[in-house]
Design a protein around this motif. Structure first.
Motif, PDB file in Angstrom:
ATOM      1  N   GLN A 196      -8.594  -1.752   5.521  1.00  0.00           N
ATOM      2  CA  GLN A 196      -7.514  -2.257   5.370  1.00  0.00           C
ATOM      3  C   GLN A 196      -7.302  -3.217   6.088  1.00  0.00           C
ATOM      4  O   GLN A 196      -8.423  -3.763   6.830  1.00  0.00           O
ATOM      5  N   GLY A 197      -6.610  -4.300   6.806  1.00  0.00           N
ATOM      6  CA  GLY A 197      -6.502  -5.640   6.650  1.00  0.00           C
ATOM      7  C   GLY A 197      -6.411  -6.842   5.755  1.00  0.00           C
ATOM      8  O   GLY A 197      -7.074  -7.760   6.162  1.00  0.00           O
ATOM      9  N   SER A 198      -7.113  -6.026   4.041  1.00  0.00           N
ATOM     10  CA  SER A 198      -7.476  -6.739   3.881  1.00  0.00           C
ATOM     11  C   SER A 198      -6.407  -7.181   2.346  1.00  0.00           C
ATOM     12  O   SER A 198      -5.165  -6.219   3.120  1.00  0.00           O
ATOM     13  N   SER A 199      -6.007  -7.801   1.609  1.00  0.00           N
ATOM     14  CA  SER A 199      -5.388  -7.942   0.776  1.00  0.00           C
ATOM     15  C   SER A 199      -5.617  -6.767  -0.255  1.00  0.00           C
ATOM     16  O   SER A 199      -4.142  -6.851  -1.061  1.00  0.00           O
ATOM     17  N   LEU A 200      -5.969  -6.538   0.127  1.00  0.00           N
ATOM     18  CA  LEU A 200      -5.639  -4.678  -0.787  1.00  0.00           C
ATOM     19  C   LEU A 200      -4.228  -3.665  -0.662  1.00  0.00           C
ATOM     20  O   LEU A 200      -4.143  -2.951  -1.181  1.00  0.00           O
ATOM     21  N   ILE A 202      -1.766  -4.827   0.182  1.00  0.00           N
ATOM     22  CA  ILE A 202      -0.450  -5.420  -0.508  1.00  0.00           C
ATOM     23  C   ILE A 202      -0.514  -4.547  -1.790  1.00  0.00           C
ATOM     24  O   ILE A 202       0.396  -3.575  -2.479  1.00  0.00           O
ATOM     25  N   ASP A 203      -2.513  -4.395  -2.558  1.00  0.00           N
ATOM     26  CA  ASP A 203      -1.485  -3.753  -3.486  1.00  0.00           C
ATOM     27  C   ASP A 203      -1.809  -2.433  -3.419  1.00  0.00           C
ATOM     28  O   ASP A 203      -0.826  -1.342  -4.400  1.00  0.00           O
ATOM     29  N   MET A 204      -2.343  -1.721  -2.296  1.00  0.00           N
ATOM     30  CA  MET A 204      -1.740   0.083  -1.891  1.00  0.00           C
ATOM     31  C   MET A 204      -0.556   0.112  -1.830  1.00  0.00           C
ATOM     32  O   MET A 204       1.097   0.930  -2.124  1.00  0.00           O
ATOM     33  N   LEU A 208       1.532   2.620  -4.090  1.00  0.00           N
ATOM     34  CA  LEU A 208       2.520   3.448  -3.496  1.00  0.00           C
ATOM     35  C   LEU A 208       4.368   3.325  -3.786  1.00  0.00           C
ATOM     36  O   LEU A 208       4.718   4.917  -4.168  1.00  0.00           O
ATOM     37  N   GLN A 209       4.673   2.428  -4.194  1.00  0.00           N
ATOM     38  CA  GLN A 209       6.025   1.694  -4.244  1.00  0.00           C
ATOM     39  C   GLN A 209       5.894   2.647  -5.678  1.00  0.00           C
ATOM     40  O   GLN A 209       7.470   2.839  -6.403  1.00  0.00           O
ATOM     41  N   ASN A 210       5.643   2.311  -6.649  1.00  0.00           N
ATOM     42  CA  ASN A 210       5.502   2.055  -8.277  1.00  0.00           C
ATOM     43  C   ASN A 210       4.755   3.258  -9.046  1.00  0.00           C
ATOM     44  O   ASN A 210       5.421   3.796 -10.148  1.00  0.00           O
ATOM     45  N   LEU A 211       3.876   3.343  -8.436  1.00  0.00           N
ATOM     46  CA  LEU A 211       3.468   5.106  -9.272  1.00  0.00           C
ATOM     47  C   LEU A 211       3.176   5.756  -7.319  1.00  0.00           C
ATOM     48  O   LEU A 211       2.121   6.765  -8.229  1.00  0.00           O
ATOM     49  N   VAL A 233      -1.178   5.227   5.616  1.00  0.00           N
ATOM     50  CA  VAL A 233       0.184   6.365   4.748  1.00  0.00           C
ATOM     51  C   VAL A 233       1.729   6.168   5.216  1.00  0.00           C
ATOM     52  O   VAL A 233       2.486   5.036   4.640  1.00  0.00           O
ATOM     53  N   LEU A 234       1.996   6.961   6.379  1.00  0.00           N
ATOM     54  CA  LEU A 234       2.802   6.581   6.825  1.00  0.00           C
ATOM     55  C   LEU A 234       2.943   4.961   7.255  1.00  0.00           C
ATOM     56  O   LEU A 234       4.546   4.392   6.728  1.00  0.00           O
ATOM     57  N   GLU A 235       2.408   4.408   7.610  1.00  0.00           N
ATOM     58  CA  GLU A 235       2.588   3.053   8.048  1.00  0.00           C
ATOM     59  C   GLU A 235       2.500   2.160   6.582  1.00  0.00           C
ATOM     60  O   GLU A 235       3.179   1.093   7.125  1.00  0.00           O
ATOM     61  N   LEU A 236       1.932   2.674   5.427  1.00  0.00           N
ATOM     62  CA  LEU A 236       2.204   1.404   4.783  1.00  0.00           C
ATOM     63  C   LEU A 236       3.364   2.184   4.118  1.00  0.00           C
ATOM     64  O   LEU A 236       4.363   0.909   3.083  1.00  0.00           O
ATOM     65  N   SER A 237       4.447   3.270   3.982  1.00  0.00           N
ATOM     66  CA  SER A 237       4.901   3.642   3.798  1.00  0.00           C
ATOM     67  C   SER A 237       6.400   3.183   4.869  1.00  0.00           C
ATOM     68  O   SER A 237       7.289   2.542   3.622  1.00  0.00           O
ATOM     69  N   ALA A 238       5.901   2.557   5.522  1.00  0.00           N
ATOM     70  CA  ALA A 238       7.195   2.136   6.401  1.00  0.00           C
ATOM     71  C   ALA A 238       7.423   0.780   6.010  1.00  0.00           C
ATOM     72  O   ALA A 238       8.863   0.557   6.458  1.00  0.00           O
ATOM     73  N   LEU A 239       6.401   0.047   5.667  1.00  0.00           N
ATOM     74  CA  LEU A 239       6.668  -1.260   5.250  1.00  0.00           C
ATOM     75  C   LEU A 239       7.324  -1.499   3.600  1.00  0.00           C
ATOM     76  O   LEU A 239       7.944  -2.212   3.142  1.00  0.00           O
ATOM     77  N   LEU A 240       7.668  -0.235   2.742  1.00  0.00           N
ATOM     78  CA  LEU A 240       8.456   0.058   1.893  1.00  0.00           C
ATOM     79  C   LEU A 240       9.748   0.337   1.843  1.00  0.00           C
ATOM     80  O   LEU A 240      10.562  -0.327   1.551  1.00  0.00           O
ATOM     81  N   CYS A 241      10.105   0.457   3.228  1.00  0.00           N
ATOM     82  CA  CYS A 241      11.320   0.230   3.377  1.00  0.00           C
ATOM     83  C   CYS A 241      12.480  -0.397   4.003  1.00  0.00           C
ATOM     84  O   CYS A 241      11.691  -1.586   4.453  1.00  0.00           O
TER      85      CYS A 241
END
Length: 241
Positions: A196-200, A202-204, A208-211, A233-241
């Motif tokens: 968390q907090g690394s360049s990963l 962005i990859d995650m 989550l968006q494409n796979l 997961v909810l944090e990363l998913s919220a950033l996709l919206c």
């Protein structure tokens, strides 16, 4: 929303190696209750610390919450025939999958015994949970981790597999590699929080968006808690919206 944790552990003595993490069943039950409704895979590692007998006993007691995954060390296997007999025995004991941990049990994915395991697991319907953190101090992998896993999947394309930790820093390479294999899931346990907090991050988000239908998530309890994983997961998913 039901939370299903792909990777949790407990130990005989409740200790987690040389850390302060508590790995008791009581704590795991409390942590799952905190994100209820929830279920989890309870995963053994072939060792005296996390034996299959412990996992089978606990999952039998809490069968509505926990799914048993056996630990298996390929170094202990002597033949393909004996491997089939052992895998069949695990199925009869109620296990739904087997965990292979190359670093902990000091083997390489190119070893013949690994082929025996994949052959038997495919026949008897057990899901192979594979730790993708292959680089370690005990044995250097014979090839790049993503290439070793890809070769294994090509040899056994019908095997059901969960690639634990998603290849960690090789996440994007692993996400591309699994696309032709419909029976394979990319797991983000540990990686989700460790980096968390690394360049990963962005990859995650990209994965989550494409796979998304090919991913699963977990805590790697007691390394992290189910609440930690769910929140992330909810944090990363919220950033996709």
């Amino acid at each position: 929303m039901l939370y299903f944790d792909s990777l949790t552990h407990i130990t005989v003595n409740g200790r987690w190696f040389q850390t302060r993490h508590e790995a008791s069943i009581d704590r795991l039950l409390r942590e799952l209750e905190a994100v209820a409704p929830a279920r989890a895979c309870l995963v053994a590692i072939a060792s005296e610390l996390m034996p299959n007998d412990l996992v089978a006993k606990v999952c039998n007691q809490y069968h509505d919450l926990l799914v048993p995954i056996a630990g298996l060390d390929p170094n202990t296997l002597t033949s393909l025939r004996d491997t089939h007999a052992y895998i069949k025995q695990l199925v009869e004991q109620g296990f739904r999958g087997i965990k292979l941990h190359p670093r902990f049990n000091h083997f390489d994915l190119a070893d013949t015994q690994v082929d025996w395991v994949l052959d038997a697991a495919s026949k008897w319907g057990l899901i192979v949970f594979l730790c993708t953190m292959l680089r370690g101090a005990f044995r250097t992998p014979s090839a790049a981790p993503v290439d070793l896993v890809h070769s294994m999947l090509c040899r056994y394309p019908e095997a059901g597999c969960v690639l634990l930790h998603g290849g960690t820093t090789d996440l994007l390479a692993f996400s591309d590699m699994i696309r032709p294999f419909p029976n394979v899931l990319l797991d983000l346990a540990f990686t989700l929080l460790r980096y968390q907090g690394s360049s990963l991050d962005i990859d995650m988000r990209f994965v989550l968006q494409n796979l998304d239908r090919r991913c699963c998530v977990g805590s790697d309890f007691p390394e992290y808690t189910p609440a930690d994983a769910r929140r992330r997961v909810l944090e990363l998913s919220a950033l996709l919206c």
